[in-house]
Design a protein around this motif. Sequence first.
Motif, short mmCIF file in Angstrom:
data_model
loop_
_atom_site.label_atom_id
_atom_site.label_comp_id
_atom_site.label_asym_id
_atom_site.label_seq_id
_atom_site.Cartn_x
_atom_site.Cartn_y
_atom_site.Cartn_z
N PHE A 496 -12.01 -74.45 -24.48
CA PHE A 496 -12.44 -73.29 -25.24
C PHE A 496 -11.40 -72.19 -25.01
O PHE A 496 -11.18 -71.79 -23.85
CB PHE A 496 -13.84 -72.83 -24.80
CG PHE A 496 -14.91 -73.82 -25.17
CD1 PHE A 496 -15.36 -73.93 -26.48
CD2 PHE A 496 -15.47 -74.67 -24.21
CE1 PHE A 496 -16.34 -74.85 -26.84
CE2 PHE A 496 -16.46 -75.60 -24.56
CZ PHE A 496 -16.89 -75.68 -25.87
N ASP A 497 -10.76 -71.73 -26.09
CA ASP A 497 -9.64 -70.77 -25.97
C ASP A 497 -10.04 -69.43 -26.55
O ASP A 497 -10.65 -69.37 -27.63
CB ASP A 497 -8.42 -71.28 -26.76
CG ASP A 497 -7.90 -72.62 -26.24
OD1 ASP A 497 -8.38 -73.09 -25.19
OD2 ASP A 497 -7.02 -73.19 -26.91
N CYS A 498 -9.66 -68.36 -25.87
CA CYS A 498 -9.97 -67.03 -26.39
C CYS A 498 -8.80 -66.46 -27.18
O CYS A 498 -7.69 -66.33 -26.64
CB CYS A 498 -10.33 -66.08 -25.25
SG CYS A 498 -10.79 -64.46 -25.90
N PRO A 499 -9.02 -66.13 -28.45
CA PRO A 499 -7.92 -65.64 -29.29
C PRO A 499 -7.41 -64.26 -28.88
O PRO A 499 -6.31 -63.90 -29.25
CB PRO A 499 -8.53 -65.54 -30.69
CG PRO A 499 -9.95 -65.91 -30.60
CD PRO A 499 -10.31 -66.16 -29.16
N CYS A 500 -8.20 -63.49 -28.13
CA CYS A 500 -7.79 -62.11 -27.88
C CYS A 500 -6.63 -62.00 -26.90
O CYS A 500 -5.58 -61.46 -27.23
CB CYS A 500 -8.99 -61.30 -27.39
SG CYS A 500 -9.98 -60.80 -28.81
N HIS A 501 -6.78 -62.53 -25.68
CA HIS A 501 -5.70 -62.37 -24.70
C HIS A 501 -5.35 -63.70 -24.04
O HIS A 501 -4.64 -63.71 -23.02
CB HIS A 501 -6.08 -61.33 -23.64
CG HIS A 501 -6.69 -60.10 -24.23
ND1 HIS A 501 -8.05 -59.86 -24.21
CD2 HIS A 501 -6.13 -59.07 -24.89
CE1 HIS A 501 -8.30 -58.72 -24.83
NE2 HIS A 501 -7.16 -58.23 -25.26
N GLY A 502 -5.90 -64.81 -24.55
CA GLY A 502 -5.43 -66.13 -24.11
C GLY A 502 -6.17 -66.75 -22.95
O GLY A 502 -5.72 -67.77 -22.41
N SER A 503 -7.32 -66.21 -22.53
CA SER A 503 -8.08 -66.91 -21.49
C SER A 503 -8.51 -68.26 -22.02
O SER A 503 -8.82 -68.40 -23.22
CB SER A 503 -9.32 -66.12 -21.10
OG SER A 503 -8.97 -64.92 -20.47
N ARG A 504 -8.53 -69.26 -21.14
CA ARG A 504 -8.94 -70.61 -21.59
C ARG A 504 -9.91 -71.20 -20.57
O ARG A 504 -9.85 -70.89 -19.37
CB ARG A 504 -7.71 -71.50 -21.77
CG ARG A 504 -6.79 -70.99 -22.88
CD ARG A 504 -5.58 -71.89 -23.12
NE ARG A 504 -5.97 -73.24 -23.37
CZ ARG A 504 -5.53 -74.29 -22.66
NH1 ARG A 504 -4.70 -74.12 -21.67
NH2 ARG A 504 -5.94 -75.50 -22.95
N PHE A 505 -10.80 -72.05 -21.08
CA PHE A 505 -11.86 -72.63 -20.26
C PHE A 505 -11.97 -74.11 -20.59
O PHE A 505 -11.78 -74.52 -21.74
CB PHE A 505 -13.20 -71.92 -20.57
CG PHE A 505 -13.09 -70.43 -20.46
CD1 PHE A 505 -13.38 -69.79 -19.26
CD2 PHE A 505 -12.66 -69.65 -21.54
CE1 PHE A 505 -13.25 -68.40 -19.14
CE2 PHE A 505 -12.53 -68.27 -21.43
CZ PHE A 505 -12.83 -67.65 -20.22
N THR A 506 -12.31 -74.91 -19.60
CA THR A 506 -12.47 -76.35 -19.85
C THR A 506 -13.75 -76.59 -20.65
O THR A 506 -14.58 -75.68 -20.82
CB THR A 506 -12.62 -77.13 -18.54
OG1 THR A 506 -13.84 -76.73 -17.92
CG2 THR A 506 -11.45 -76.87 -17.60
N LYS A 507 -13.92 -77.83 -21.05
CA LYS A 507 -15.14 -78.16 -21.81
C LYS A 507 -16.37 -78.05 -20.93
O LYS A 507 -17.48 -78.03 -21.42
CB LYS A 507 -15.02 -79.56 -22.43
CG LYS A 507 -14.74 -80.68 -21.45
CD LYS A 507 -14.43 -81.96 -22.19
CE LYS A 507 -14.36 -83.18 -21.30
NZ LYS A 507 -13.24 -83.15 -20.35
N GLU A 508 -16.16 -77.94 -19.61
CA GLU A 508 -17.28 -77.68 -18.70
C GLU A 508 -17.38 -76.19 -18.36
O GLU A 508 -18.04 -75.80 -17.39
CB GLU A 508 -17.14 -78.49 -17.41
CG GLU A 508 -17.37 -79.99 -17.58
CD GLU A 508 -16.09 -80.70 -17.98
OE1 GLU A 508 -15.03 -80.03 -18.03
OE2 GLU A 508 -16.14 -81.91 -18.27
#
Length: 530
Positions: A496-508
Amino acid sequence: MKKDFSSDGSSGDFSSGENISYWLDSVRPMETSTLEQDMETDVLVIGGGIAGLTTAYLLAKAGRIVMLVEDGLIASGESGRTTAHLTCALDDHYQQLEKTFGAEGSRLAAQSHMAAIDRIEEIVRLEHIACNFERLNGYLFLYPGEKKQYLVDELEAIKRTGILAQWLDEVPGMPAATGACIAYPRQAQFHITRYLHELAHVILNLGGRIFTKTRATDIDKNGAKCNGYAVHAKHIVVATNTPVNDLVTMHTKQFPYRTYVVAAKVPKGSLPHALWWDTGDMDSRWITAPYHYVRLQSFTEEHDLLIAGGEDHKTGRADEEGIPEERRYQALINWLKVYFPKAGEIAYNWSGQVMEPIDHLAFIGLNPGNDNIYIITGDSGNGMTHGTLGGMIVSDLIQGIENPWTELYSPKRKPLKDLGTYLSEVMNMAAQYADFFTEADIKNLEELAPGNGAIFGKGMKRMAVYKEENGRLNAFSAVCPHLGCVVQWNADERSFDCPCHGSRFTKEGQLINGPAISPLKKIDINARQL
Ligand SMILES: Cc1cc2nc3c(=O)[nH]c(=O)nc-3n(C[C@H](O)[C@H](O)[C@H](O)COP(=O)(O)OP(=O)(O)OC[C@H]3O[C@@H](n4cnc5c(N)ncnc54)[C@H](O)[C@@H]3O)c2cc1C
Ligand code: FES
């Protein structure tokens, strides 16, 4: 911020995505011990990519007491997903740099990147690092439809920097490319994970300490918490690709982009070793003019790897061009087969994230508002040299040594000349908040196939959901814990990627990349009325 992907047989905790690069596949991931006690040090470096390791190396070499913490393994961030061109042919081009920084700024930028390549070569020689470092030419050729005058102007701008580039009427090694190119002498390439692993060993041999699987939090002028233990330091260097010590300031000066790579087998020796770049799609909707970049890498006795990158888009926004993340590779392969007809079987594909600074140059130096916390960020597609320069500049600052490039790269600079670009990116960022009101990816959870993720639900109740192969659902708030944008599903790296500043998270829901410093908020989906 690595997640142990290995629980489901995929990449392990040594990468920031599920696709594994050639560099990570060809060298065993390097792990050291994990921090298990409070510590004191002169310099604490946070981040085990090229920026952090170069900083730690140069300071350890100068006799300073250095400790480096990395929350994954060595090179498990973007450094392990690079293509490792070492070049002064900056991807935003010298005509643009001259407009923003003037002729002197442009000259300093060119000089500094050449100095970074020289420094890598010197380290390789001095420390006997076997990493396929080789000097070669680079060739910049026109993107289809662009005018020849653009290249003519670029060559003039380069010459004004003092670089000995020259005009060629054909592109060497690319008979399918029509038209001329600019040739850059004395560029270079190397095998990044071999380089960084060896560099880490040298740091250890010099008495430096490196702790992997050790995450820094609560960073302030006294040091940081590392895996919960207090580390006191006189100087703190945040080399985490995007700074995790600052909530807002630096994140309004740079923007996250995804970029894609395929590595195709070609018969050994059938192409010259060189770096190739096109000038990029200036009509693209993105401010970065996405371009293609290509190099060779020795692979087996029969084959070299032809490593090609491109098809960039703003993080979380691939769909705006109608080409979702997972289909970007095919677009890249189609391009590659036209320009390099010898490209055969695709041996690897992977993607990564680059931080695009608003005015094209990295931010290196004292963090605004601090006098002993340093940052290295905003390195765009030139992060190998920007990261190395980061180490050179920050280690000089810490030692009180004058450095000719400190001002050019200062994080405090105000890029007023790029106000137009700045405003368009800020508007773009603000528009991401409208995602709370746009249609969700799916209307009901039955639509979601096993092994897939999506954004589901309405308004502030938006959820990021992932359906495991066995049908079990993982659900999280889709609100990014950094500054509250809505994350998007990336079906390619399954994150899961955040379009604002690029934080990213795994599917968990686990944190992969900052600037967020916490995971997505878990929702017990079975307990909810859906
Ligand atoms: C596909 C692709 C191709 C590229 N090609 C090129 C190229 O050809 N030439 C070029 O010059 N550049 C290229 N780049 C850019 C370049 O690879 C990167 O800019 C560079 O590797 C960034 O290095 P870094 O050290 O800043 O960050 P990273 O390598 O990401 O290192 C930062 C590290 O910090 C760690 N970390 C984060 N938060 C914490 C924390 N709280 N505590 C502890 N550790 C933490 C992360 O795990 C990570 O390992 C490319 C990038 C991509 C994605
Ligand atoms: S990364 Fe800033 S809001 Fe998500």
